[in-house]
Design a protein around this motif. Structure first.
Motif, PDB file in Angstrom:
ATOM      1  N   LEU A  54       0.831  -1.209   0.000  1.00 44.88           N
ATOM      2  CA  LEU A  54       0.000   0.000   0.000  1.00 44.88           C
ATOM      3  C   LEU A  54       0.865   1.258   0.000  1.00 44.88           C
ATOM      4  N   HIS A  55       0.458   2.237  -0.804  1.00 43.24           N
ATOM      5  CA  HIS A  55       1.100   3.556  -0.795  1.00 43.24           C
ATOM      6  C   HIS A  55       0.969   4.148   0.619  1.00 43.24           C
ATOM      7  N   PRO A  56       1.994   4.846   1.103  1.00 39.57           N
ATOM      8  CA  PRO A  56       2.008   5.281   2.514  1.00 39.57           C
ATOM      9  C   PRO A  56       0.757   6.023   2.989  1.00 39.57           C
ATOM     10  N   THR A  57       0.156   6.827   2.117  1.00 38.78           N
ATOM     11  CA  THR A  57      -0.981   7.611   2.614  1.00 38.78           C
ATOM     12  C   THR A  57      -2.319   7.140   2.051  1.00 38.78           C
ATOM     13  N   CYS A  58      -2.299   5.963   1.432  1.00 39.98           N
ATOM     14  CA  CYS A  58      -3.503   5.505   0.716  1.00 39.98           C
ATOM     15  C   CYS A  58      -4.710   5.266   1.619  1.00 39.98           C
ATOM     16  N   ILE A  59      -4.472   4.886   2.875  1.00 39.66           N
ATOM     17  CA  ILE A  59      -5.611   4.548   3.735  1.00 39.66           C
ATOM     18  C   ILE A  59      -6.393   5.787   4.182  1.00 39.66           C
ATOM     19  N   LEU A  60      -5.681   6.913   4.338  1.00 43.39           N
ATOM     20  CA  LEU A  60      -6.317   8.066   4.993  1.00 43.39           C
ATOM     21  C   LEU A  60      -7.598   8.581   4.338  1.00 43.39           C
ATOM     22  N   PRO A  61      -7.631   8.780   3.008  1.00 42.41           N
ATOM     23  CA  PRO A  61      -8.882   9.275   2.421  1.00 42.41           C
ATOM     24  C   PRO A  61     -10.050   8.314   2.648  1.00 42.41           C
ATOM     25  N   ALA A  62      -9.774   7.014   2.537  1.00 39.43           N
ATOM     26  CA  ALA A  62     -10.839   6.017   2.742  1.00 39.43           C
ATOM     27  C   ALA A  62     -11.304   6.040   4.196  1.00 39.43           C
ATOM     28  N   GLN A  63     -10.332   6.145   5.097  1.00 38.33           N
ATOM     29  CA  GLN A  63     -10.663   6.142   6.528  1.00 38.33           C
ATOM     30  C   GLN A  63     -11.545   7.346   6.882  1.00 38.33           C
ATOM     31  N   LYS A  64     -11.196   8.503   6.311  1.00 35.47           N
ATOM     32  CA  LYS A  64     -11.959   9.721   6.618  1.00 35.47           C
ATOM     33  C   LYS A  64     -13.430   9.562   6.302  1.00 35.47           C
ATOM     34  N   ARG A  65     -13.740   8.827   5.218  1.00 35.32           N
ATOM     35  CA  ARG A  65     -15.135   8.681   4.822  1.00 35.32           C
ATOM     36  C   ARG A  65     -15.640   7.253   5.044  1.00 35.32           C
ATOM     37  N   ASN A  66     -14.907   6.527   5.842  1.00 34.75           N
ATOM     38  CA  ASN A  66     -15.322   5.188   6.252  1.00 34.75           C
ATOM     39  C   ASN A  66     -15.649   4.263   5.075  1.00 34.75           C
ATOM     40  N   ILE A  67     -14.734   4.211   4.132  1.00 33.32           N
ATOM     41  CA  ILE A  67     -14.936   3.339   2.959  1.00 33.32           C
ATOM     42  C   ILE A  67     -14.014   2.128   3.077  1.00 33.32           C
ATOM     43  N   PRO A  68     -14.579   0.922   3.115  1.00 38.92           N
ATOM     44  CA  PRO A  68     -13.735  -0.266   3.259  1.00 38.92           C
ATOM     45  C   PRO A  68     -12.759  -0.416   2.097  1.00 38.92           C
ATOM     46  N   VAL A  69     -11.551  -0.860   2.415  1.00 37.97           N
ATOM     47  CA  VAL A  69     -10.536  -1.106   1.386  1.00 37.97           C
ATOM     48  C   VAL A  69     -10.219  -2.599   1.423  1.00 37.97           C
ATOM     49  N   ARG A  70     -10.278  -3.226   0.261  1.00 35.15           N
ATOM     50  CA  ARG A  70     -10.033  -4.672   0.214  1.00 35.15           C
ATOM     51  C   ARG A  70      -8.802  -4.928  -0.652  1.00 35.15           C
ATOM     52  N   LEU A  71      -7.864  -5.719  -0.145  1.00 30.89           N
ATOM     53  CA  LEU A  71      -6.669  -6.053  -0.917  1.00 30.89           C
ATOM     54  C   LEU A  71      -6.861  -7.440  -1.513  1.00 30.89           C
ATOM     55  N   LYS A  72      -6.674  -7.558  -2.832  1.00 33.21           N
ATOM     56  CA  LYS A  72      -6.947  -8.835  -3.509  1.00 33.21           C
ATOM     57  C   LYS A  72      -5.803  -9.188  -4.456  1.00 33.21           C
TER      58      LYS A  72
END
Ligand code: ADP
Ligand code: ASP
Ligand code: MG
Length: 439
Positions: free
Chosen positions: A256-274
């Motif tokens: 994962l890119h270092p800051t990739c989680i933050l935007p999703a976390q802010k708006r509570n969007i699940p991220v799935r790694l496949k």
């Protein structure tokens, strides 16, 4: 709307591009974000270096070699004369564009335009491929909506408005393709989200559209407990909280890119790694969840500089730390780890752009010692404040490795240690044994 991002290896050959069809063609509306074919951005970096140095023969050689690779892939990707010709013209245009730079001055702005070619090529090639097999799709130019501000942060308002208006142009369409990594900056110039940034594109789009899910498709079945490039035995982790995943990404888990989680976390969007090679594997779900107590994974971040600041003035003095922090703030240099004693403070940075200036200012108030080539090893999990034994476990696993700094208790998700980079592999292996019982 779901956002599906496919990384370099997932679009790395004609065969892989063809294999995407069964993952993206169904009745679910989606935006597909593509990276450049694997190796392309590295080649474009090399081409840029040769252009800076005005090494014309080398530049041409590198451009020709990359073009040859693309010619080969398109000959395998398309069957019809029509699409072989269209894709041939596409390749000609992009590579002639690259060649044109050999004639002029080469600047940082032009380098960014060069680096953008990989994603522009892969998305256009996939779009053509879908047309050839009669699947309707829309190619959305990321440069029309993806933008960073003066602080190089995504300009979410701009992105939301412009992405929505792009999508509105195509009522009834359900399959959109766009480029990862590339964007415009505050001056409207072509820019990018830094290496590995296609993941970031996907989560920014996910956040901008309040998507139901962001999927990051890559060459491994999710986030593993340790870095598979340095240890032999690892296992995938099925669930991570946003905080755990953000720590792992920031501290070096390359998936994962270092800051990739933050935007999703802010708006509570699940991220799935496949895993594209193994789509049936469960992968990793990253969401707003309370995961089980315990250590889940370790990661390592290189290129760290440790700064030891020692001063008699610190003894019983207040205001000393503020004076230190102000210096780092003036040079917009974030601090990663910090430990203090009564007379000294040790901290780490990874952005060394202003190291010289910072050192000079620190030396006005203290004695300064700098150690380069350090690595932060970050142990991540759910470690409640009142749980015993975790710090012991980590340090016991590292008993044969000199530990330069320890950070424990800053969050319930992270125990970090600083070591010499030369000992990284050994440290990751020791933790794999001590924390996960792998030999
Ligand atoms: P993509 O090109 O799809 O973006 P990357 O190469 O950026 O893929 O990321 C996937 C790679 O990340 C894996 O092949 C693996 O070697 C590496 N990696 C490093 N740490 C981890 C980890 N903890 N879990 C899974 N993969 C990891
Ligand atoms: N192509 C870019 C890179 O190699 C972005 C990405 O793959 O995420 O860094
Ligand atoms: Mg990546």
């Amino acid at each position: 709307m779901k956002i599906l991002k496919f990384g370099g290896t997932s679009v790395g050959s004609a065969e892989r591009i063809q294999a995407l069809v069964k993952l993206v063609v169904n009745n679910e509306p989606k935006i597909v974000v593509l990276s450049a074919m694997s190796g392309t951005t590295n080649s474009l970096v090399e081409i840029s270096e040769a252009l800076y140095k005005k090494e014309t023969a080398k530049t041409n050689e590198l451009i020709n070699k990359l073009e040859e690779k693309y010619r080969k892939e398109i000959s395998l990707l398309y069957k019809s004369e029509e699409f072989l010709r269209k894709a041939g013209d596409l390749i000609t245009n992009h590579f002639n564009y690259l060649r044109a730079f050999t004639l002029d001055m080469f600047t940082a702005n032009e380098e960014k335009a060069v680096l953008a070619q990989g994603e522009l090529l892969s998305t256009a090639m996939f779009h053509f491929y879908l047309s050839e097999i009669n699947v309707k799709s829309v190619l959305l130019p990321a440069l029309n909506f993806m933008r960073i501000d003066e602080n190089e942060e995504p300009d979410l308002k701009y992105i939301e408005t412009n992405l929505q208006s792009e999508l509105k142009k195509y009522p009834g369409e359900i399959l959109f393709i766009t480029q990862g990594y590339i964007c415009r900056n505050a001056f409207g110039e072509i820019d990018n989200l830094k290496r590995g940034g296609s993941d970031y594109t996907a989560s920014i789009i996910g956040a901008a559209l309040y998507s139901e899910e962001v999927q990051i498709w890559t060459d491994i079945d999710g986030m593993h407990n340790n870095d598979p490039r340095f240890v032999n035995k690892t296992h995938p982790i099925n669930e991570l909280s946003f905080d755990e995943a953000a720590e792992l990404a920031y501290f070096g888990a390359k998936i994962l890119h270092p800051t990739c989680i933050l935007p999703a976390q802010k708006r509570n969007i699940p991220v799935r790694l496949k895993n594209t090679m193994q789509p049936e594997a469960e992968g990793t779900l990253i969401a707003n969840i309370q995961t089980k107590e315990g250590i889940k994974a370790v990661a390592a971040k290189d290129g760290i500089v440790a700064i030891n600041i020692k001063s008699d003035r610190m003894l019983l003095a207040h205001g000393f730390l503020r004076a230190v922090f102000e210096i780092f703030e003036r040079y917009k240099t974030p601090i990663d780890m910090i430990t203090t004693s009564e007379v000294a403070v040790s901290l780490t940075i990874d952005n060394t752009k202003y190291l010289k200036e910072i050192r000079k200012e620190l030396e006005e108030i203290a004695n300064v010692e700098i150690d380069e080539n350090q690595t932060i090893i970050c142990v991540v999990g759910s470690v409640p404040k009142d749980a015993a034994g975790y710090g012991y476990k980590v340090l016991a696993a590292l008993k044969d490795i000199p530990v330069r700094m320890v950070s424990y208790g800053g969050s319930a998700n992270n125990i970090s240690v600083l070591i010499d980079s030369k000992l990284k592999k050994e440290a990751l292996q020791a933790l794999n044994k001590g924390l996960f019982n792998y030999n």
